[in-house]
Design a protein around this motif. Structure first.
Motif, mmCIF file in Angstrom:
data_model
loop_
_atom_site.group_PDB
_atom_site.id
_atom_site.type_symbol
_atom_site.label_atom_id
_atom_site.label_comp_id
_atom_site.label_asym_id
_atom_site.label_seq_id
_atom_site.Cartn_x
_atom_site.Cartn_y
_atom_site.Cartn_z
ATOM 1 N N UNK A 143 0.854 -1.181 0.000
ATOM 2 C CA UNK A 143 0.000 0.000 0.000
ATOM 3 C C UNK A 143 0.885 1.224 0.000
ATOM 4 N N UNK A 144 0.266 2.381 0.043
ATOM 5 C CA UNK A 144 1.046 3.613 -0.030
ATOM 6 C C UNK A 144 2.069 3.717 1.092
ATOM 7 N N UNK A 145 1.683 3.353 2.316
ATOM 8 C CA UNK A 145 2.581 3.507 3.462
ATOM 9 C C UNK A 145 2.764 2.213 4.246
ATOM 10 N N UNK A 146 2.316 1.086 3.699
ATOM 11 C CA UNK A 146 2.387 -0.181 4.412
ATOM 12 C C UNK A 146 3.240 -1.191 3.646
ATOM 13 N N UNK A 204 12.880 -15.549 12.222
ATOM 14 C CA UNK A 204 12.572 -14.537 11.210
ATOM 15 C C UNK A 204 11.113 -14.144 11.392
ATOM 16 N N UNK A 205 10.885 -12.867 11.662
ATOM 17 C CA UNK A 205 9.537 -12.369 11.918
ATOM 18 C C UNK A 205 8.913 -11.885 10.614
ATOM 19 N N UNK A 206 7.684 -12.313 10.368
ATOM 20 C CA UNK A 206 6.942 -11.885 9.178
ATOM 21 C C UNK A 206 5.888 -10.888 9.638
ATOM 22 N N UNK A 207 6.087 -9.623 9.274
ATOM 23 C CA UNK A 207 5.292 -8.527 9.815
ATOM 24 C C UNK A 207 4.564 -7.751 8.729
ATOM 25 N N UNK A 208 3.394 -7.227 9.081
ATOM 26 C CA UNK A 208 2.675 -6.272 8.237
ATOM 27 C C UNK A 208 2.442 -5.024 9.079
ATOM 28 N N UNK A 209 2.871 -3.875 8.557
ATOM 29 C CA UNK A 209 2.741 -2.648 9.344
ATOM 30 C C UNK A 209 3.028 -1.436 8.472
ATOM 31 N N UNK A 210 2.810 -0.267 9.056
ATOM 32 C CA UNK A 210 3.201 0.964 8.382
ATOM 33 C C UNK A 210 4.723 1.041 8.346
ATOM 34 N N UNK A 211 5.246 1.625 7.279
ATOM 35 C CA UNK A 211 6.694 1.695 7.110
ATOM 36 C C UNK A 211 7.372 2.390 8.290
ATOM 37 N N UNK A 212 6.770 3.473 8.767
ATOM 38 C CA UNK A 212 7.391 4.216 9.866
ATOM 39 C C UNK A 212 7.397 3.405 11.155
#
Length: 222
Positions: A143-146, A204-212
């Motif tokens: 996404x734009x920031x994710x 190894x962690x698989x994460x979904x989040x905002x870039x910041x």
């Protein structure tokens, strides 16, 4: 089956068309150079030499009925704009275009592109991230920031449970899964995390989040 048209087969367009076809997507590839078409014709559903800026050419090839069209013309920006105008007239469900800089990105969006990608900039950002954040193994923009990322577990969280870390509330991180070395060399186990799951060295962690939020997590615990 999803159907995608790729207009322009330079290095980027060629690699993209081949990759999409390998993923089982029906690809219609179009380029004005017959020698390029000969290179890819056996790798995609249909490869044709023609003018990607001409509305009737696109319609006659079945490009009027694709789910997504990708205007991958890189060097000739005038041709890229004309292809975008033709794509707008055909009212594709989704149009993705390639740009080399921010000015061209704005122009392509005004011409109707749903999404504009800048391969050189994205490659530079990935390299920068990898060099500045050695624990960051992979990052995919969703996404734009994710982003979806895979990171080596930083030292600051080893031996702690997810309940203790409270990553979602504290940092806005969604931990999807943990890849963990198996008992035998080369083996790898996937752990579906729960509150009592403890993070180990080598995970190894698989994460979904905002870039910041991902950057904040890496800065805080590395």
């Amino acid at each position: 089956m999803q159907k995608v048209g790729v207009i322009g087969l330079g290095r980027f367009g060629m690699a993209l068309a081949e990759s999409l076809a390998q993923e089982g997507i029906e690809v219609i590839a179009l380029d004005s150079r017959p020698e390029i078409i000969n290179q890819i014709k056996d790798k995609v559903a249909l490869a044709v030499s023609g003018d990607g800026t001409d509305l009737e050419t696109l319609r006659s090839l079945g490009l009027g009925k694709v789910d997504t069209v990708i205007v991958a013309i890189g060097e000739d920006f005038e041709a890229c704009q004309l292809a975008m105008l033709a794509a707008r007239d055909l009212e594709y469900p989704k149009v993705i275009a390639r740009a080399n800089d921010r000015v061209k990105e704005k122009i392509l969006r005004r011409l109707g592109a749903d999404e504009v990608i800048m391969p050189e900039e994205q490659a530079a950002l990935k390299l920068s991230q990898r060099l500045s954040r050695p624990t960051l193994l992979e990052a995919v923009e969703i996404g734009k920031d994710h982003s979806f990322v895979q990171v080596k577990s930083p030292r600051g969280i080893h031996g702690k449970t997810l309940l203790e870390l409270n990553l979602r509330k504290r940092l806005g991180l969604n931990l999807v899964a943990i890849k963990r070395p198996g008992t035998m060399a080369g083996e790898e186990a996937v752990v579906i995390p729960g509150p009592d799951t403890t993070v180990h060295e080598g995970d190894v962690l698989m994460l979904v989040a905002r870039d910041k939020d991902i950057d904040r997590f890496l800065r805080e615990f590395e």
